[in-house]
Write a protein that holds these residues in place. Sequence first.
Motif, PDB file in Angstrom:
ATOM      1  N   SER A   1       0.868  -1.181   0.000  1.00 19.25           N
ATOM      2  CA  SER A   1       0.000   0.000   0.000  1.00 19.25           C
ATOM      3  C   SER A   1       0.900   1.223   0.000  1.00 19.25           C
ATOM      4  CB  SER A   1      -0.859   0.002   1.269  1.00 19.25           C
ATOM      5  OG  SER A   1      -0.016   0.200   2.400  1.00 19.25           O
ATOM      6  N   THR A   2       0.319   2.375  -0.133  1.00 21.39           N
ATOM      7  CA  THR A   2       1.118   3.601  -0.070  1.00 21.39           C
ATOM      8  C   THR A   2       2.006   3.585   1.171  1.00 21.39           C
ATOM      9  OG1 THR A   2      -0.798   4.729  -0.987  1.00 21.39           O
ATOM     10  CG2 THR A   2       0.976   6.115  -0.165  1.00 21.39           C
ATOM     11  N   THR A   3       1.368   3.315   2.306  1.00 20.16           N
ATOM     12  CA  THR A   3       2.083   3.405   3.581  1.00 20.16           C
ATOM     13  C   THR A   3       3.161   2.330   3.689  1.00 20.16           C
ATOM     14  OG1 THR A   3      -0.010   4.168   4.529  1.00 20.16           O
ATOM     15  CG2 THR A   3       1.753   3.622   6.065  1.00 20.16           C
TER      16      THR A   3
ATOM     17  N   PHE B   1       0.307  14.370   3.740  1.00 16.88           N
ATOM     18  CA  PHE B   1      -0.739  13.465   4.217  1.00 16.88           C
ATOM     19  C   PHE B   1      -0.205  12.766   5.481  1.00 16.88           C
ATOM     20  CE2 PHE B   1      -3.510   9.780   4.123  1.00 16.88           C
ATOM     21  CZ  PHE B   1      -4.677  10.249   3.538  1.00 16.88           C
TER      22      PHE B   1
ATOM     23  N   THR C   1      -0.316   9.892   6.996  1.00 13.70           N
ATOM     24  CA  THR C   1       0.312   8.560   7.020  1.00 13.70           C
ATOM     25  C   THR C   1       1.780   8.628   6.603  1.00 13.70           C
ATOM     26  OG1 THR C   1      -0.207   6.225   6.602  1.00 13.70           O
ATOM     27  CG2 THR C   1      -0.192   7.652   4.666  1.00 13.70           C
ATOM     28  N   ASP C   2       2.108   9.512   5.682  1.00 11.96           N
ATOM     29  CA  ASP C   2       3.498   9.653   5.234  1.00 11.96           C
ATOM     30  C   ASP C   2       4.367  10.125   6.396  1.00 11.96           C
ATOM     31  OD1 ASP C   2       1.756   9.595   2.976  1.00 11.96           O
ATOM     32  OD2 ASP C   2       3.354  10.367   1.702  1.00 11.96           O
TER      33      ASP C   2
ATOM     34  N   TYR D   1      -2.619  16.928  -1.484  1.00  8.45           N
ATOM     35  CA  TYR D   1      -3.964  16.329  -1.445  1.00  8.45           C
ATOM     36  C   TYR D   1      -5.057  17.338  -1.151  1.00  8.45           C
ATOM     37  CZ  TYR D   1      -4.168  16.217   3.736  1.00  8.45           C
ATOM     38  OH  TYR D   1      -4.226  16.549   5.071  1.00  8.45           O
TER      39      TYR D   1
ATOM     40  N   ASP E   1       5.327  10.743  -3.399  1.00  7.62           N
ATOM     41  CA  ASP E   1       4.042  10.092  -3.156  1.00  7.62           C
ATOM     42  C   ASP E   1       3.105  10.527  -4.282  1.00  7.62           C
ATOM     43  OD1 ASP E   1       1.377   9.663  -2.406  1.00  7.62           O
ATOM     44  OD2 ASP E   1       1.819   9.876  -0.270  1.00  7.62           O
TER      45      ASP E   1
ATOM     46  N   CYS F   1      -0.026   9.518  -4.926  1.00  6.90           N
ATOM     47  CA  CYS F   1      -1.444   9.139  -4.725  1.00  6.90           C
ATOM     48  C   CYS F   1      -2.425   9.996  -5.515  1.00  6.90           C
ATOM     49  CB  CYS F   1      -1.800   9.208  -3.252  1.00  6.90           C
ATOM     50  SG  CYS F   1      -1.220   7.783  -2.341  1.00  6.90           S
ATOM     51  N   HIS F   2      -2.166  11.287  -5.588  1.00  7.03           N
ATOM     52  CA  HIS F   2      -3.126  12.154  -6.265  1.00  7.03           C
ATOM     53  C   HIS F   2      -2.781  12.448  -7.714  1.00  7.03           C
ATOM     54  CE1 HIS F   2      -6.215  12.975  -3.366  1.00  7.03           C
ATOM     55  NE2 HIS F   2      -5.279  12.718  -2.461  1.00  7.03           N
TER      56      HIS F   2
ATOM     57  N   CYS G   1      -1.171   4.741  -4.289  1.00  5.14           N
ATOM     58  CA  CYS G   1      -2.286   3.806  -4.142  1.00  5.14           C
ATOM     59  C   CYS G   1      -3.007   3.730  -5.487  1.00  5.14           C
ATOM     60  CB  CYS G   1      -3.241   4.247  -3.039  1.00  5.14           C
ATOM     61  SG  CYS G   1      -3.901   5.904  -3.252  1.00  5.14           S
TER      62      CYS G   1
ATOM     63  N   TYR H   1      -6.444   3.036  -5.757  1.00  5.36           N
ATOM     64  CA  TYR H   1      -7.909   3.064  -5.596  1.00  5.36           C
ATOM     65  C   TYR H   1      -8.508   4.448  -5.838  1.00  5.36           C
ATOM     66  CZ  TYR H   1      -6.173   4.269  -0.888  1.00  5.36           C
ATOM     67  OH  TYR H   1      -5.474   4.814   0.160  1.00  5.36           O
ATOM     68  N   LYS H   2      -7.673   5.453  -6.108  1.00  3.03           N
ATOM     69  CA  LYS H   2      -8.204   6.800  -6.351  1.00  3.03           C
ATOM     70  C   LYS H   2      -8.473   6.953  -7.851  1.00  3.03           C
ATOM     71  CE  LYS H   2      -6.302   8.487  -2.043  1.00  3.03           C
ATOM     72  NZ  LYS H   2      -5.139   9.029  -1.328  1.00  3.03           N
TER      73      LYS H   2
HETATM   74  C1  LIG Z   1      -4.739   8.366  -0.127  1.00  2.00           C
HETATM   75  C2  LIG Z   1      -3.365   8.724   0.304  1.00  2.00           C
HETATM   76  C3  LIG Z   1      -2.613   7.863   1.094  1.00  2.00           C
HETATM   77  C4  LIG Z   1      -3.203   6.567   1.583  1.00  2.00           C
HETATM   78  O1  LIG Z   1      -2.281   5.637   2.049  1.00  2.00           O
HETATM   79  P1  LIG Z   1      -2.737   4.106   2.179  1.00  2.00           P
HETATM   80  O2  LIG Z   1      -1.529   3.404   2.654  1.00  2.00           O
HETATM   81  O3  LIG Z   1      -3.222   3.669   0.829  1.00  2.00           O
HETATM   82  O4  LIG Z   1      -3.857   4.072   3.166  1.00  2.00           O
HETATM   83  C5  LIG Z   1      -1.316   8.225   1.411  1.00  2.00           C
HETATM   84  N1  LIG Z   1      -0.789   9.413   0.986  1.00  2.00           N
HETATM   85  C6  LIG Z   1      -1.515  10.271   0.231  1.00  2.00           C
HETATM   86  C7  LIG Z   1      -0.909  11.554  -0.224  1.00  2.00           C
HETATM   87  C8  LIG Z   1      -2.820   9.962  -0.107  1.00  2.00           C
HETATM   88  O5  LIG Z   1      -3.535  10.818  -0.834  1.00  2.00           O
END
Ligand SMILES: *Cc1c(COP(=O)(O)O)cnc(C)c1O
Length: 428
Positions: A103-105, A132, A134-135, A188, A213, A215-216, A236, A238-239
């Motif tokens: 996953s991203t994380t 974000f 989680t990063d 984001y 990253d 994701c977007h 990720c 799923y977006k």
């Molecule tokens: C959606 C998103 C994530 C999500 O991380 P997951 O490990 O997929 O839950 C992480 N970083 C950014 C910038 C995001 O937009």
Amino acid sequence: MLDHNNKYTREYAQELDEKDPLAAFREEFYISDEQIYFDGNSLGLLSKRAEQTLLKMLHSWRDRGIDGWTEGEYPWFYLSETLGEQLAPLVGATKDEVIMTGSTTSNLHQLVASFFTTSSGRNKILADELAFPTDIYALQSQLKLRGLDPATHLVKVTSQDGHMLDEDDIIAAMTEDIAMIILPSILYRSGQILDMKKLTEEAHKRNIVIGFDLCHSIGSIPHQLSEWDVDFAFWCNYKHLNGGPGAVGGLYVNKRHFGQTPGLAGWFSSRKDRQFDMDHELTAATDAGAFQMGTPHVLSLAPLIGSLSMFHEAGIDRIREKSVKLTEYMLELIDLELKDYQFIIRNPREAKMRGGHIFLEHKEAARICKALKENKIIPDFRSPNGIRLAPVALYNTFTEVWDVVQKLKKIMKEEQYKKFENKRGVVA
Ligand SMILES: *Cc1c(COP(=O)(O)O)cnc(C)c1O
């Protein structure tokens, strides 16, 4: 012909849809007639192709059992590699530089564990204060695992206006103690696109490793990671890529780094021809595949086979072109129709700096989002006062953009939001 003096009529929006070369893709998605879905940058919608490839995979399990690993249309053992190859053009990489995994994380953890070294005397990581969460959590825990205090070793570039980053500020923060930089390709919230090419050049001039990253940006804008010489990236699926809730993520590792030992190894890090030797000495793959850990989540990869085929047909350049037109049109309509209602547009106005979503701020944002939902429009609330609206090129229309702005205007004019509490729900 319609009256072209007025770009801001519903008829004009409909005409844009009729001329849209990507219009046919909308038919391939499950789209409710009752609602307008503007949240594709949080969770993309299901397409019929993604559904079909998921069902095929389910049936290969039903019909083949264990033999599904090596037989059938998409043998599971090679699926992460096959999909990496399918996705590579979207990031501007060769097929062996991309792998679908984690996953991203977890991919960020893996890449920091693999590429953050303090041997040169540098021992800090540079990120940004708008990242974000989680990063940031991942970077903090990686530093702690090395016995380094995140309070001093995680440096965050500050934002001058709280919404965007100034590339000169980032470059100024690339000091001699920085070993690694982690930044988003697109922020984001504000949707600002960072200049990955320029930042990579500046980082490398200073011997700093840099990763993004995506994701977007994945599936929303083109990338040339190899040409820009980016060290690594993660995202990720799923977006914008519509891989489904919890879809397996992806990572990119520049060819230059092939042969690097994975920081977090597992048996799927192995060279594929050696994996079943069951040796206790890992012979790591010599490409991005080395950064996998365990058994792939096959059913969470399967929808991507169908979904990515649509990106190939549509072409990322055409997707980006339509996306820019959609957000441009939406911003113009917001300027025109919502000027009396205290919305603040937080996106860059310049198209080349703006990703695929609109970010509005309003002090009543939480309850405006609830009123939008009541009006069958699906937005995305970002605490404390942000409304994200994503008109997605593959399945949204100019007419929907027009309708959303009109609905929003009506909500404000009639103060419909006042019947809701200004509080967020559990998710967003
Ligand atoms: C959606 C998103 C994530 C999500 O991380 P997951 O490990 O997929 O839950 C992480 N970083 C950014 C910038 C995001 O937009």
